[in-house]
Design a protein around this motif. Structure first.
Motif, short mmCIF file in Angstrom:
data_model
loop_
_atom_site.label_atom_id
_atom_site.label_comp_id
_atom_site.label_asym_id
_atom_site.label_seq_id
_atom_site.Cartn_x
_atom_site.Cartn_y
_atom_site.Cartn_z
N PRO A 1 0.83 -1.22 0.00
CA PRO A 1 0.00 0.00 0.00
C PRO A 1 0.86 1.26 0.00
CG PRO A 1 -0.85 -1.60 1.56
CD PRO A 1 0.47 -2.14 1.09
N LEU A 2 0.38 2.30 -0.65
CA LEU A 2 1.14 3.54 -0.73
C LEU A 2 1.47 4.08 0.66
CD1 LEU A 2 2.31 5.74 -2.57
CD2 LEU A 2 0.09 6.89 -2.46
N ALA A 3 0.55 3.88 1.62
CA ALA A 3 0.79 4.36 2.99
C ALA A 3 1.96 3.65 3.67
CB ALA A 3 -0.48 4.18 3.83
N ASN A 4 2.35 2.47 3.16
CA ASN A 4 3.46 1.71 3.73
C ASN A 4 4.72 1.78 2.88
OD1 ASN A 4 0.84 -0.25 4.48
ND2 ASN A 4 2.27 0.09 6.16
N ALA A 5 4.66 2.47 1.74
CA ALA A 5 5.76 2.41 0.78
C ALA A 5 7.06 2.97 1.36
CB ALA A 5 5.37 3.13 -0.50
N ALA A 6 6.99 4.13 2.02
CA ALA A 6 8.20 4.73 2.58
C ALA A 6 8.80 3.84 3.66
CB ALA A 6 7.88 6.11 3.16
N GLU A 7 7.94 3.25 4.47
CA GLU A 7 8.39 2.34 5.53
C GLU A 7 9.16 1.16 4.94
OE1 GLU A 7 6.14 -0.72 8.61
OE2 GLU A 7 5.06 1.01 7.79
N ALA A 8 8.62 0.56 3.86
CA ALA A 8 9.29 -0.56 3.21
C ALA A 8 10.58 -0.12 2.53
CB ALA A 8 8.35 -1.22 2.21
N ALA A 9 10.57 1.08 1.96
CA ALA A 9 11.75 1.58 1.24
C ALA A 9 12.93 1.83 2.17
CB ALA A 9 11.39 2.85 0.49
N VAL A 10 12.66 2.04 3.46
CA VAL A 10 13.74 2.24 4.43
C VAL A 10 14.67 1.03 4.43
CG1 VAL A 10 14.25 2.30 6.90
CG2 VAL A 10 12.59 3.88 5.94
N GLY B 1 2.00 -3.62 -17.19
CA GLY B 1 2.90 -2.75 -17.92
C GLY B 1 2.25 -1.52 -18.52
N LYS B 2 0.99 -1.25 -18.14
CA LYS B 2 0.30 -0.07 -18.67
C LYS B 2 0.85 1.22 -18.06
CE LYS B 2 -4.10 -2.35 -19.76
NZ LYS B 2 -5.56 -2.37 -19.48
N THR B 3 1.34 1.12 -16.83
CA THR B 3 1.95 2.27 -16.17
C THR B 3 3.35 1.89 -15.72
OG1 THR B 3 1.06 1.64 -14.01
CG2 THR B 3 -0.27 3.13 -15.36
N LYS B 4 4.21 2.87 -15.66
CA LYS B 4 5.59 2.63 -15.23
C LYS B 4 5.96 3.66 -14.16
CE LYS B 4 7.15 0.55 -19.56
NZ LYS B 4 8.14 0.61 -20.67
N PRO B 5 5.40 3.49 -12.95
CA PRO B 5 5.69 4.45 -11.88
C PRO B 5 7.13 4.31 -11.40
CG PRO B 5 4.46 2.59 -11.01
CD PRO B 5 4.50 2.40 -12.51
N SER B 6 7.64 5.37 -10.81
CA SER B 6 8.99 5.33 -10.25
C SER B 6 8.96 4.61 -8.91
CB SER B 6 9.52 6.75 -10.06
OG SER B 6 9.58 7.44 -11.29
N LEU C 1 12.97 -3.30 -5.85
CA LEU C 1 12.20 -2.09 -6.14
C LEU C 1 10.91 -2.09 -5.35
CD1 LEU C 1 12.65 -1.92 -10.03
CD2 LEU C 1 14.04 -0.81 -8.26
N VAL C 2 10.59 -0.97 -4.70
CA VAL C 2 9.36 -0.84 -3.90
C VAL C 2 8.38 0.06 -4.64
CG1 VAL C 2 8.37 -0.03 -1.73
CG2 VAL C 2 10.61 -1.15 -1.73
N PHE C 3 7.15 -0.44 -4.80
CA PHE C 3 6.10 0.35 -5.44
C PHE C 3 4.92 0.48 -4.48
CE2 PHE C 3 8.44 -1.63 -8.93
CZ PHE C 3 8.69 -0.53 -9.75
N GLY C 4 4.41 1.69 -4.34
CA GLY C 4 3.24 1.94 -3.51
C GLY C 4 2.00 2.09 -4.39
N VAL C 5 0.95 1.37 -4.04
CA VAL C 5 -0.29 1.40 -4.83
C VAL C 5 -1.46 1.77 -3.94
CG1 VAL C 5 0.47 -0.23 -6.61
CG2 VAL C 5 -0.53 -1.11 -4.49
#
Length: 518
Positions: free
Chosen positions: A138-147, A173-178, A157-161
């Motif tokens: 989840p996007l709310a957890n993305a920064a926590e996981a990226a640590v 592959g329709k979107t390529k988020p950073s 690679l960590v992606f928040g959705v």
């Protein structure tokens, strides 16, 4: 068609990789989850099917079987919603089956949005160890996981959705988020803000010195004084003189808060030492940890920080007795029928109490506020074995009016913290060769290390023996005196424990002598 992807299950503060297998075949329509799921996972059927339909996907009536492997480990929580839903869409060919080296976690709402989960940090740490290339949370957890990813410099690679559709588009592959990235060094650059500074506290020089010694050596401390003497304020000022958290300590503390769902959204990493102050009505389970899902308790939430117990005798006897194991072992074991979980509990215990059940020991006329029997009953609520595990006992008297109205400036926390850090550095060098178990402070020394690093000359040894005989001290109290004396010597930069260090260490055993003189 069969789809397989990865998820994770939490056990204590660690995560274990789980293979999520989803098979869709013809037959009587059904949705079955096997692999020791808990009730939250069993109930996921309605959440997943409704979220998938509300996201615009067409679900034909099929027989759906979900297997969570390894099947002999119990799986808990709602974070399996998203991987099961994605696997289902993959089996129905609504998503390209592009799941190799992909771990997905998230709870689904009925509208297809994705909610925050617990334990994203330990999941990310596990993903790095398992060399998983892509982590979707989840996007709310993305920064926590990226640590965890940033700290380990892994290529995961960590992606928040935020929605099921967004996840499907990412996998198709329709979107390529950073990928989400976090600058860990920047998190530690911010100067912590403390509610109380030692410069704000009037008087109490002896108590302040005792707190400095406790901070320098990681010692447990008990303050005894009448109401209004400043015990609580002193305890709240203590974090301001503790050394800053190291990265390993920060990561371990953050894992506990992540699992307990107490990590703040805007603070993906704990960079200040925790200060926990549970009320005296706190139950055994809340203090030590447990419950149906074996959650960490206050002793674990205070790991690498301070557990402050105000009005110590007001806690139930059982609640106080459960502190004995974590104080000794620096960890706590929560046993349940299905699983036994261990949580770290390396905290400094700071406690405060009144000298009498009525508050002050004596009134203005010098008379006892309670009978000797009542005072003794009040004191006996704290067992001898628990007192033995508290290194420093100090008297915190009422502040005199002359000190209260004094305009002279008290020493700041910053100045005291510098001395504490220097003493800690001495200890780190001393224990650098000790790797099993790894220790960092004098308070963590066991008997073998005490004999090695706390040697006394013959005169000091005789002084300690006389004190033990006079005060009827236990062997544990003997070791505590030596460890505190070692810390006092470290603060002075002395390589050996001198007589003055030992005498001061003995004086910090108030409850081992006739403190209540009626």
């Amino acid at each position: 068609m069969l789809s397989t992807l990865y998820a994770a299950s939490l056990y204590g503060i660690d995560a274990v990789k789980v293979d999520v297998e989803i098979n869709v075949t013809g037959g009587i329509p059904s949705f079955t989850v096997v692999g020791l799921p808990d009730n939250a996972i069993r109930e996921s059927r309605e959440r997943i099917l409704t979220a998938v339909r509300n996201s615009g996907f067409d679900l034909p009536p099929k027989k759906i079987t979900v297997n969570l492997a390894p099947a002999d480990l119990k799986k808990e929580g709602t974070a399996f919603d998203l991987p099961i839903a994605i696997g289902l869409l993959g089996s129905l060919k609504l998503i390209k089956n592009r799941f190799p080296d992909t771990l997905i976690m998230g709870e689904l709402a009925l509208d297809g949005s994705i909610r925050r989960i617990n334990g994203a940090l330990p999941v990310a740490i596990m993903a790095v160890k398992e060399k998983i290339k892509r982590l979707i949370v989840p996007l709310a957890n993305a920064a926590e996981a990226a640590v965890a990813i940033s700290a380990s410099k892994a290529d995961t690679l960590v992606f928040g959705v935020e929605t099921l559709n967004e996840t499907a588009d990412l996998l198709n592959g329709k979107t390529k988020p950073s990928p989400v990235e976090v600058n860990v060094a920047e998190l530690f650059q911010k100067e912590p803000e403390y509610p109380v500074d030692f410069a704000d506290i009037k008087g109490q020089q002896a108590a302040k010195k005792a707190l400095e010694i406790a901070a320098a050596g990681g010692h447990n401390l008990l303050m005894i004084g009448p109401p209004g003497s400043g015990k609580t304020m002193l305890a709240k000022a203590l974090p301001s003189i503790l050394p800053p958290l190291g990265f390993e300590e920060s990561l371990e503390t953050t894992k506990i808060y992540s699992v307990a769902s107490l990590l703040e959204k805007d603070h993906p990493l704990m960079v200040t030492r925790p200060f926990r102050n549970p009320h005296h009505t706190t139950s055994n389970v809340a203090l030590i940890g447990g419950g149906t899902t074996a959650k960490p308790g206050e002793v674990s939430l205070a790991h690498n920080g301070i557990l402050f117990l105000d009005e110590l005798p007001e806690f139930t006897r059982n609640a106080l007795e459960v502190l004995r194991q974590p104080l000794e072992d620096r960890e706590v074991t929560v046993a349940r029928i299905s699983v036994t979980t261990k949580y770290p509990a390396g905290f400094m215990l700071v406690a405060a109490m009144n000298p009498s059940p009525a508050g002050a020991l004596k009134d203005r006329d010098g008379n006892l506020t309670a009978s000797p029997q009542q005072i003794q009953r009040y004191l006996s609520k704290i067992s001898g074995p628990l007192l033995d595990r508290i290194d420093i006992h100090i008297d915190v008297p009422k502040v005199e009016n002359t000190e209260l109205f004094s305009a002279s400036a008290a020493e700041s926390s910053r100045a005291i913290r510098e001395r504490v850090i220097r003493a800690r550095e001495i200890q780190h060098q001393r224990f650098a060769a000790v790797t099993s178990p790894r220790i960092y402070t004098n308070a963590q020394m066991q008997s073998k290390l005490i004999r090695t690093f706390c040697k006394l000359d013959p005169e000091s040894s005789q002084k300690l023996m006389d004190a033990m005989n006079r005060l009827n001290l236990s062997a544990r109290a003997h070791d505590r005196i030596l460890k505190v004396s070692r810390t006092i010597a470290d603060l002075e930069g002395s390589e050996t424990i001198e007589m003055r260090h030992l005498i001061q260490g003995i004086q910090y055993r108030n409850l081992d002598r006739d403190f209540w003189s009626f």
